[in-house]
Design a protein around this motif. Structure first.
Motif, PDB file in Angstrom:
ATOM      1  N   GLN A  19      -8.915  -5.329   1.071  1.00 29.34           N
ATOM      2  CA  GLN A  19      -8.055  -5.991   2.053  1.00 29.34           C
ATOM      3  C   GLN A  19      -8.461  -7.450   2.266  1.00 29.34           C
ATOM      4  O   GLN A  19      -9.602  -7.755   2.576  1.00 29.34           O
ATOM      5  N   ARG A  36      -9.723   0.430   0.293  1.00 30.87           N
ATOM      6  CA  ARG A  36      -8.950  -0.676   0.857  1.00 30.87           C
ATOM      7  C   ARG A  36      -9.756  -1.554   1.802  1.00 30.87           C
ATOM      8  O   ARG A  36      -9.420  -2.723   2.002  1.00 30.87           O
ATOM      9  N   ASN A  37     -10.827  -1.021   2.405  1.00 34.78           N
ATOM     10  CA  ASN A  37     -11.583  -1.861   3.336  1.00 34.78           C
ATOM     11  C   ASN A  37     -12.348  -2.970   2.617  1.00 34.78           C
ATOM     12  O   ASN A  37     -12.732  -3.963   3.230  1.00 34.78           O
ATOM     13  N   GLN A  72       0.826  -1.209   0.000  1.00 28.44           N
ATOM     14  CA  GLN A  72       0.000   0.000   0.000  1.00 28.44           C
ATOM     15  C   GLN A  72       0.860   1.258   0.000  1.00 28.44           C
ATOM     16  O   GLN A  72       0.485   2.280  -0.579  1.00 28.44           O
ATOM     17  N   THR A 122      -6.884   2.113  -4.445  1.00 31.49           N
ATOM     18  CA  THR A 122      -6.084   1.728  -3.282  1.00 31.49           C
ATOM     19  C   THR A 122      -5.671   2.937  -2.454  1.00 31.49           C
ATOM     20  O   THR A 122      -5.148   2.787  -1.352  1.00 31.49           O
ATOM     21  N   VAL A 170      -2.914  -5.274  -1.658  1.00 31.65           N
ATOM     22  CA  VAL A 170      -3.447  -4.964  -0.334  1.00 31.65           C
ATOM     23  C   VAL A 170      -4.136  -6.205   0.229  1.00 31.65           C
ATOM     24  O   VAL A 170      -4.845  -6.139   1.212  1.00 31.65           O
ATOM     25  N   SER A 171      -3.893  -7.362  -0.414  1.00 32.84           N
ATOM     26  CA  SER A 171      -4.701  -8.519  -0.063  1.00 32.84           C
ATOM     27  C   SER A 171      -4.025  -9.873  -0.191  1.00 32.84           C
ATOM     28  O   SER A 171      -4.369 -10.796   0.503  1.00 32.84           O
TER      29      SER A 171
END
Length: 292
Positions: free
Chosen positions: A283, A279-280, A28, A182, A155-156
């Motif tokens: 993720q 991102r929530n 990130q 992102t 991010v995951s």
């Protein structure tokens, strides 16, 4: 039939692995510098942005500035940049264009210059927008023009997704052409005509726990009315200041793969994308590849 299906699934998995293997995976944020030997920034990877953006103060057009910003294209601009630690650097570059950015507060025109941005042993010279990012956590934002063709943003550590995707919101029955961003912490949905029974208009916090009914619309102009429970408020900061938005939980995702996630509500009528994925949602689920 079974062998064909298994073969197809293996081919898809191998293709995804091949794409990821050919490109370097970035997190990130990464430590990057601007101009050779320049100060180091903790840069935010932002697949929602076309171009990269750098914090710039005391912007001066050498030789005098024209009345209209676009008439300064081709001239040299000097400015001061500053990283998160307060370290400063003087930079000069030729103006290659201007860009007008729209947001909920209106429009803003910025100069664009070409600058070398270095990560590790790799330097890529790209168009960079100059703006005052004093109120932002990250002074250097890396957009798709620097990432394209060489990097993916992770991010995951899971599935690949591109910079835009068709995302379904179950409660609305609509599918949105969605920007995958992102650079954003939260998801954001276009919402107008908000109606809260027993609303306290003087203090948004007092409306937490109440139901809100609102109208949303996708890029095709298809509308739906949605009712959801307000579970919190969110303070959003940008270059124009700060804004408080209601947060609700909605079921969204790629069609057939939706899951519940928090979404903030805002009027995105001036924005190209009516749903922004942050991102929530990403993720734990997706790697973003801006070349897809």
């Amino acid at each position: 039939m079974f062998k064909s299906l298994v073969g197809a699934m293996l081919f898809i998995c191998m293709s995804f692995s091949s794409v990821a293997a050919e490109k370097q995976v970035l997190g990130q944020t990464e430590m990057m510098s601007v101009s050779q030997g320049g100060i180091v920034f903790e840069a935010r990877m932002d697949t929602g942005a076309v171009n990269s953006s750098l914090h710039a103060l005391n912007i001066k057009v050498l030789g005098g500035s024209a009345k209209k910003m676009k008439d300064n294209v081709g001239k040299t601009v000097s400015f001061t940049t500053e990283n998160e630690k307060g370290q400063q650097q003087q930079v000069s570059a030729k103006i290659v264009g201007t860009s007008t950015v729209s947001n909920s507060q209106g429009t803003e025109t910025r100069y664009a210059v070409k600058l070398p941005i270095t990560f590790g042993d790799s330097t890529r010279t790209v168009k960079v927008n100059l703006r005052n990012r004093a109120s932002m956590d990250y002074k250097l934002l890396i957009g798709r023009n620097w990432l394209k063709g060489k990097y993916v943003v992770d991010v995951s550590e899971q599935k690949l997704i591109g910079p835009t995707a068709d995302i379904s919101i179950v409660e609305s029955g609509l599918i949105f052409d969605t920007r995958i961003d992102t650079g954003a912490v939260e998801n954001s949905l276009h919402a107008t005509n908000l109606h809260i029974i027993g609303e306290d208009k003087s203090n948004m916090e007092n409306n937490v726990g109440k139901d809100v009914t609102f109208t949303t619309m996708n890029e095709k102009g298809e509308k739906a009315q949605v009712t959801a429970r307000i579970h919190s408020t969110s303070l959003i900061r940008n270059a124009q200041g700060s804004e408080i938005r209601y947060m609700v939980t909605l079921t969204l995702g790629e069609p057939g793969q939706e899951f519940k996630v928090d979404v903030n509500l805002r009027d995105r009528s001036k924005m190209t994308y009516k749903l922004l994925i942050g991102r929530n949602w990403l993720q734990g689920h997706y790697i973003v590849d801006v070349d897809m």
